[in-house]
Design a protein around this motif. Sequence first.
Motif, PDB file in Angstrom:
ATOM      1  N   LYS A   1     -42.209  16.541 -63.629  1.00 22.13           N
ATOM      2  CA  LYS A   1     -42.477  15.925 -62.338  1.00 22.13           C
ATOM      3  C   LYS A   1     -43.855  16.329 -61.819  1.00 22.13           C
ATOM      4  O   LYS A   1     -44.326  17.443 -62.081  1.00 22.13           O
ATOM      5  CB  LYS A   1     -41.428  16.377 -61.320  1.00 22.13           C
ATOM      6  CG  LYS A   1     -40.033  15.853 -61.534  1.00 22.13           C
ATOM      7  CD  LYS A   1     -39.118  16.432 -60.469  1.00 22.13           C
ATOM      8  CE  LYS A   1     -37.697  15.959 -60.622  1.00 22.13           C
ATOM      9  NZ  LYS A   1     -36.790  16.578 -59.614  1.00 22.13           N
TER      10      LYS A   1
ATOM     11  N   VAL B   1     -46.543  17.796 -59.241  1.00 22.20           N
ATOM     12  CA  VAL B   1     -46.508  18.895 -58.285  1.00 22.20           C
ATOM     13  C   VAL B   1     -47.527  18.603 -57.195  1.00 22.20           C
ATOM     14  O   VAL B   1     -48.707  18.406 -57.487  1.00 22.20           O
ATOM     15  CB  VAL B   1     -46.815  20.241 -58.974  1.00 22.20           C
ATOM     16  CG1 VAL B   1     -46.889  21.356 -57.938  1.00 22.20           C
ATOM     17  CG2 VAL B   1     -45.757  20.563 -60.015  1.00 22.20           C
ATOM     18  N   ASP B   2     -47.058  18.539 -55.941  1.00 16.19           N
ATOM     19  CA  ASP B   2     -47.922  18.199 -54.814  1.00 16.19           C
ATOM     20  C   ASP B   2     -48.659  16.888 -55.057  1.00 16.19           C
ATOM     21  O   ASP B   2     -49.841  16.738 -54.720  1.00 16.19           O
ATOM     22  CB  ASP B   2     -48.931  19.332 -54.541  1.00 16.19           C
ATOM     23  CG  ASP B   2     -48.258  20.637 -54.162  1.00 16.19           C
ATOM     24  OD1 ASP B   2     -47.191  20.579 -53.519  1.00 16.19           O
ATOM     25  OD2 ASP B   2     -48.787  21.711 -54.517  1.00 16.19           O
TER      26      ASP B   2
ATOM     27  N   LYS C   1     -49.665  15.680 -57.779  1.00 19.96           N
ATOM     28  CA  LYS C   1     -50.588  15.698 -58.907  1.00 19.96           C
ATOM     29  C   LYS C   1     -49.823  15.753 -60.224  1.00 19.96           C
ATOM     30  O   LYS C   1     -48.771  16.391 -60.304  1.00 19.96           O
ATOM     31  CB  LYS C   1     -51.528  16.902 -58.800  1.00 19.96           C
ATOM     32  CG  LYS C   1     -52.401  16.895 -57.556  1.00 19.96           C
ATOM     33  CD  LYS C   1     -53.285  18.131 -57.497  1.00 19.96           C
ATOM     34  CE  LYS C   1     -54.148  18.136 -56.247  1.00 19.96           C
ATOM     35  NZ  LYS C   1     -54.997  19.363 -56.161  1.00 19.96           N
TER      36      LYS C   1
ATOM     37  N   ASN D   1     -48.333  16.809 -63.677  1.00 18.86           N
ATOM     38  CA  ASN D   1     -47.987  18.157 -64.128  1.00 18.86           C
ATOM     39  C   ASN D   1     -47.696  18.102 -65.626  1.00 18.86           C
ATOM     40  O   ASN D   1     -46.566  18.243 -66.060  1.00 18.86           O
ATOM     41  CB  ASN D   1     -46.770  18.665 -63.346  1.00 18.86           C
ATOM     42  CG  ASN D   1     -46.385  20.076 -63.714  1.00 18.86           C
ATOM     43  OD1 ASN D   1     -47.226  20.872 -64.114  1.00 18.86           O
ATOM     44  ND2 ASN D   1     -45.108  20.396 -63.597  1.00 18.86           N
TER      45      ASN D   1
ATOM     46  N   ASP E   1     -36.825  20.003 -65.486  1.00 17.15           N
ATOM     47  CA  ASP E   1     -37.112  19.470 -64.154  1.00 17.15           C
ATOM     48  C   ASP E   1     -35.988  19.720 -63.151  1.00 17.15           C
ATOM     49  O   ASP E   1     -36.120  19.373 -61.971  1.00 17.15           O
ATOM     50  CB  ASP E   1     -37.377  17.967 -64.232  1.00 17.15           C
ATOM     51  CG  ASP E   1     -38.857  17.635 -64.354  1.00 17.15           C
ATOM     52  OD1 ASP E   1     -39.685  18.520 -64.083  1.00 17.15           O
ATOM     53  OD2 ASP E   1     -39.184  16.487 -64.697  1.00 17.15           O
TER      54      ASP E   1
END
Length: 404
Positions: free
Chosen positions: A243, A245-246, A248, A250, A376
């Motif tokens: 997934k 992250v923030d 962005k 990953n 995840d």
Amino acid sequence: MNASLKLCALALAASASLAQAQTAAPKLEVVAEWNRLSYDLGDKAAEKAYDDQQVYKKALLHGVKVDSRGTLYVSTARWGGAEVPATLSKLVKKGKAWKLQPFPSKALNDVTNPKGLKAVLGFEIDRNDVMWILDQGHVAGAPSKPGDEKLIGWDLKTGREVARYEFSDADSDKKCSFLNDVAVDNDAGVVYISDSGIFCNPLKGGILVYDIQSNKAKRVLSAPEWVNNEDYSFKIHGRDVLKPVDGKPNGMKTGADGIALSGDKKTLYWTNLTGNRLLSLPTALIRDFSKSEDEVKAAVKLVNSLPSNTDGMTADRNNNLYMTALGLNGIMKRDAATGEVKTHVSHDEVSWPDTLAWGPKGMLYFVSNHLHLWVDGDMDFDHPKVPNFRIYRFATGAKPYLAK
């Protein structure tokens, strides 16, 4: 139609049927499956605690191997934590259910045992029924302690440990290492090992060689361009592997992973999981511990660019390679005579085909484990559309690379 024409037509039909059978994809058979892994601990209270505390959410099926009698063994590398009751197990049938029974014993799977197994991912059973057990040492990603990263030889016929080598700091970085998989050469008395080096950025991947007779090992290749990630992204069933992250991307980064020894024992192959290059080295060179890193590095050969990245791989006695295909939900095969790589078997219910294992009568086994969903935190342990963990097998008609 006269008799001769009828015979000719029958012969042509038979020939066409034979040709179709020869090119048809092998039939996949489900050997065992679980929504959540279940252990046979010989202790009802411990088994109840495992379920009640939902420790099964921390247990991921990784590898499978098969001995000469057809007994199956599996690894669960304790990526989720020390609570996982065993990292190496034998499969036993209890009623209609397959259970994981700690192997070789509960004591050797006790994570607090200083001589015990901490986190087994890769292992192999050689042609003498000796199991070569590769202990990563890292429990839940923590740095390993002295003696945790090791290779153990366990004789399945006598039930005894016959070899033990604890990797030195020169062999593996106790923070960065990720000892991944093994291939065994009974003729030369050598075990080949891949190190994915994932716990540092940049990665510190490598190839190691262990000499059984001398009980010595050497890290023979650490060149970043050959044993680390290749800036490669991939999807499983259309889903990004990790997934964002923030917001962005990953991307996963994993170095030397799948490893295979050719049937004639002359060539060692490997792949980087986040990459699609099939690479090789001559075994005569890397078995010679007097050779320098520069000499080894200069001998690396790019064999193929693959249609998918791969996690596990093996070879048959005729030097054909079988490789799990993460992006193709199945197995690829490289023909030794032509060098051509094709999808050998694929199925929509296969998700993250992990390791490969030879069984009796030329059967090839592999694990499908939905690893990306587990990593995840999206694995449904109650009602998944497809069982989370499966062991498949299919017929090859070939002898394993381990055969004489």
